[in-house]
Design a protein around this motif. Sequence first.
Motif, PDB file in Angstrom:
ATOM      1  N   TRP A  33       0.831  -1.201   0.000  1.00  0.00           N
ATOM      2  CA  TRP A  33       0.000   0.000   0.000  1.00  0.00           C
ATOM      3  C   TRP A  33       0.863   1.248   0.000  1.00  0.00           C
ATOM      4  O   TRP A  33       0.513   2.257  -0.613  1.00  0.00           O
ATOM      5  N   GLU A  34       2.007   1.199   0.680  1.00  0.00           N
ATOM      6  CA  GLU A  34       2.908   2.341   0.679  1.00  0.00           C
ATOM      7  C   GLU A  34       3.513   2.550  -0.703  1.00  0.00           C
ATOM      8  O   GLU A  34       3.618   3.682  -1.180  1.00  0.00           O
ATOM      9  N   ILE A  36       2.180   1.644  -3.529  1.00  0.00           N
ATOM     10  CA  ILE A  36       1.098   2.115  -4.402  1.00  0.00           C
ATOM     11  C   ILE A  36       0.865   3.613  -4.193  1.00  0.00           C
ATOM     12  O   ILE A  36       0.754   4.365  -5.157  1.00  0.00           O
ATOM     13  N   ALA A  37       0.803   4.046  -2.940  1.00  0.00           N
ATOM     14  CA  ALA A  37       0.587   5.465  -2.649  1.00  0.00           C
ATOM     15  C   ALA A  37       1.719   6.309  -3.223  1.00  0.00           C
ATOM     16  O   ALA A  37       1.494   7.404  -3.749  1.00  0.00           O
ATOM     17  N   TYR A  40       1.261   6.273  -7.109  1.00  0.00           N
ATOM     18  CA  TYR A  40      -0.017   6.876  -7.484  1.00  0.00           C
ATOM     19  C   TYR A  40      -0.042   8.358  -7.166  1.00  0.00           C
ATOM     20  O   TYR A  40      -0.884   9.096  -7.649  1.00  0.00           O
ATOM     21  N   ASP A  43      -2.992   9.438  -1.632  1.00  0.00           N
ATOM     22  CA  ASP A  43      -3.227   8.513  -0.537  1.00  0.00           C
ATOM     23  C   ASP A  43      -3.785   7.191  -1.067  1.00  0.00           C
ATOM     24  O   ASP A  43      -4.482   7.161  -2.089  1.00  0.00           O
ATOM     25  N   TYR A  44      -3.501   6.117  -0.371  1.00  0.00           N
ATOM     26  CA  TYR A  44      -3.955   4.791  -0.786  1.00  0.00           C
ATOM     27  C   TYR A  44      -5.472   4.738  -0.937  1.00  0.00           C
ATOM     28  O   TYR A  44      -5.985   4.088  -1.851  1.00  0.00           O
ATOM     29  N   GLU A  48      -7.615   3.137  -4.057  1.00  0.00           N
ATOM     30  CA  GLU A  48      -8.595   2.060  -3.925  1.00  0.00           C
ATOM     31  C   GLU A  48      -9.967   2.489  -4.452  1.00  0.00           C
ATOM     32  O   GLU A  48     -10.641   1.717  -5.137  1.00  0.00           O
ATOM     33  N   GLY A  81       3.472  -1.977  -7.043  1.00  0.00           N
ATOM     34  CA  GLY A  81       3.505  -2.207  -5.601  1.00  0.00           C
ATOM     35  C   GLY A  81       3.744  -3.665  -5.254  1.00  0.00           C
ATOM     36  O   GLY A  81       4.509  -3.982  -4.332  1.00  0.00           O
ATOM     37  N   GLN A 120      -7.027  -6.614   0.786  1.00  0.00           N
ATOM     38  CA  GLN A 120      -7.233  -5.175   0.824  1.00  0.00           C
ATOM     39  C   GLN A 120      -8.116  -4.772   1.994  1.00  0.00           C
ATOM     40  O   GLN A 120      -8.785  -5.580   2.604  1.00  0.00           O
ATOM     41  N   TYR A 135      -0.017   7.100   6.929  1.00  0.00           N
ATOM     42  CA  TYR A 135       0.497   7.372   5.588  1.00  0.00           C
ATOM     43  C   TYR A 135       1.420   8.568   5.638  1.00  0.00           C
ATOM     44  O   TYR A 135       1.067   9.623   6.144  1.00  0.00           O
TER      45      TYR A 135
END
Length: 154
Positions: A33-34, A36-37, A40, A43-44, A48, A81, A120, A135
């Motif tokens: 998730w980190e 991905i954030a 991206y 924030d995750y 999502e 990720g 998830q 985060y």
Amino acid sequence: MAKLSDYGITLGELETVTIQGHKFPVDATMETWEFIAEIYDQDYSVFEADMNDMLKRADGRMDLRSVTPSDFKIIRALIYGMLRTGGLDEDPKTIERFLGMGEEVLQVYSVCMRIYAPKQFQEVDLKKSKKPQDYQVSKTQKRKNQKRNRNKNR
């Protein structure tokens, strides 16, 4: 101190995805998730929500003709990720160039989703916090944002 094996729990080998004929381990953990954030650039929870919207629009059918550029951003973020969590140490641009935009990306995404979906956050978790307190922007992302802001101010 007890180990998982003392409770009869074993963690198997990481699953792999095949990209350009090579097998790469992938996994989904909190670290994913980190990553991905970071890629991206939000924030995750935003990632999502965007992914859930993409999946609703796809209605179970995803092919190259129906995938938009923003969908590719979501797909690449998840794959990135999970590759990083699996141990691949490459920067986002290198992985993006390596993945390309062909049918293989959708096959890799399918494998990643099969692993990722059960792990998830549940919807009730996301309702608790719109921006998770744990985060933090990575050092790499901070430098990138600072550089971007300096260039804008010139």
